[in-house]
Design an enzyme around this catalytic site. Structure first.
Site, short mmCIF file in Angstrom:
data_model
loop_
_atom_site.label_atom_id
_atom_site.label_comp_id
_atom_site.label_asym_id
_atom_site.label_seq_id
_atom_site.Cartn_x
_atom_site.Cartn_y
_atom_site.Cartn_z
CB SER A 12 -1.03 0.02 1.22
OG SER A 12 -0.41 0.39 2.46
CB VAL A 94 18.69 -6.14 7.66
CG1 VAL A 94 19.56 -5.02 8.08
CG2 VAL A 94 17.52 -6.37 8.90
CG HIS A 111 10.03 1.64 11.86
ND1 HIS A 111 10.29 0.56 11.88
CD2 HIS A 111 9.75 1.99 13.29
CE1 HIS A 111 10.19 -0.19 12.94
NE2 HIS A 111 9.88 0.60 14.01
CG ASP A 147 13.89 0.27 11.97
OD1 ASP A 147 13.94 0.47 10.71
OD2 ASP A 147 13.37 -0.73 12.59
CD GLU A 176 3.07 2.82 7.76
OE1 GLU A 176 3.49 2.27 6.87
OE2 GLU A 176 2.81 1.91 8.84
#
Ligand code: GRF
Length: 195
Positions: A12, A94, A111, A147, A176
């Protein structure tokens, strides 16, 4: 600005970026490549419907880090397409060392928490367990930390008493999409003369 988006699932955020690019008047901004480490990612189907090159590149199923030959393949395809910016959008690997070196200051991620709080996985569950009053999302530059890279933008979401993981994920997700657009706008403003 030639954008690639890396996805592992639903996509999305990926679709949100594609839609945002479609609405730009500047035709120098384009999404030219989608890569997924998951052959079943719905994001691949969504991107192909939009006529964007969308490919699956397998990664080591026993490693969370993108590494070895698959990392080399990711790098060579991204280079071949002359990618200026890599947007991680629900990419569950990662991204470290080699690809970071090759695309220095060119990789961003979203995130679902207010970083530096709640790095890693299962953010909504941990936020609820800690009885937080607010949470949110962060778009940040990717560096060798997990992060922990420089924050580009954040959006906050208030948590109500009756929120559960599902309702919280939904609330955060709508922010987001706003955050990713805002982050791209900021990057374009800051790097205007470099593309
Ligand atoms: C989002 O919550 C994003 O923050 C996280 O993974 C999820 C991906 O969702 N990194 P989608 O595939 O973009 O819908």
């Amino acid at each position: 600005m030639n954008i690639a988006i890396l996805v592992s699932g639903r996509g999305s955020n990926m679709k949100n970026i594609i839609d945002w690019v479609e609405n730009q008047t500047d035709d120098k901004i384009r999404v030219s490549l989608i890569i997924s480490d998951n052959s079943d990612a719905k994001g691949l189907v969504v991107a192909r419907r939009k006529n964007i090159k969308a490919i699956f590149i397998a990664a080591d199923p026993f490693k969370t880090k993108l590494s070895g030959i698959s990392e080399e393949v990711y790098i060579s395809i991204l280079k071949k397409e002359n990618i200026d910016l890599i947007c991680l959008a629900g990419f569950m690997r990662v991204v470290k060392t080699k690809i970071l070196k090759e695309f220095k200051n060119k990789i961003i991620n979203i995130h679902p928490s207010l970083l530096p709080k709640y790095k890693g996985l299962n953010t909504h569950q941990r936020v609820l367990e800690n009885h937080e009053k607010e949470t949110g999302c962060t778009v940040h530059w990717v560096d060798e930390t997990i992060d922990g890279g420089k924050i580009i933008t954040q959006k906050k979401v208030a948590i109500s008493e009756d929120d559960d993981e599902k309702s919280l994920a939904k609330k955060v997700m709508s922010q987001e999409h706003i955050a990713y657009r805002e982050a791209l706008e900021k990057i374009i403003q800051e790097r205007k003369y470099r593309y």
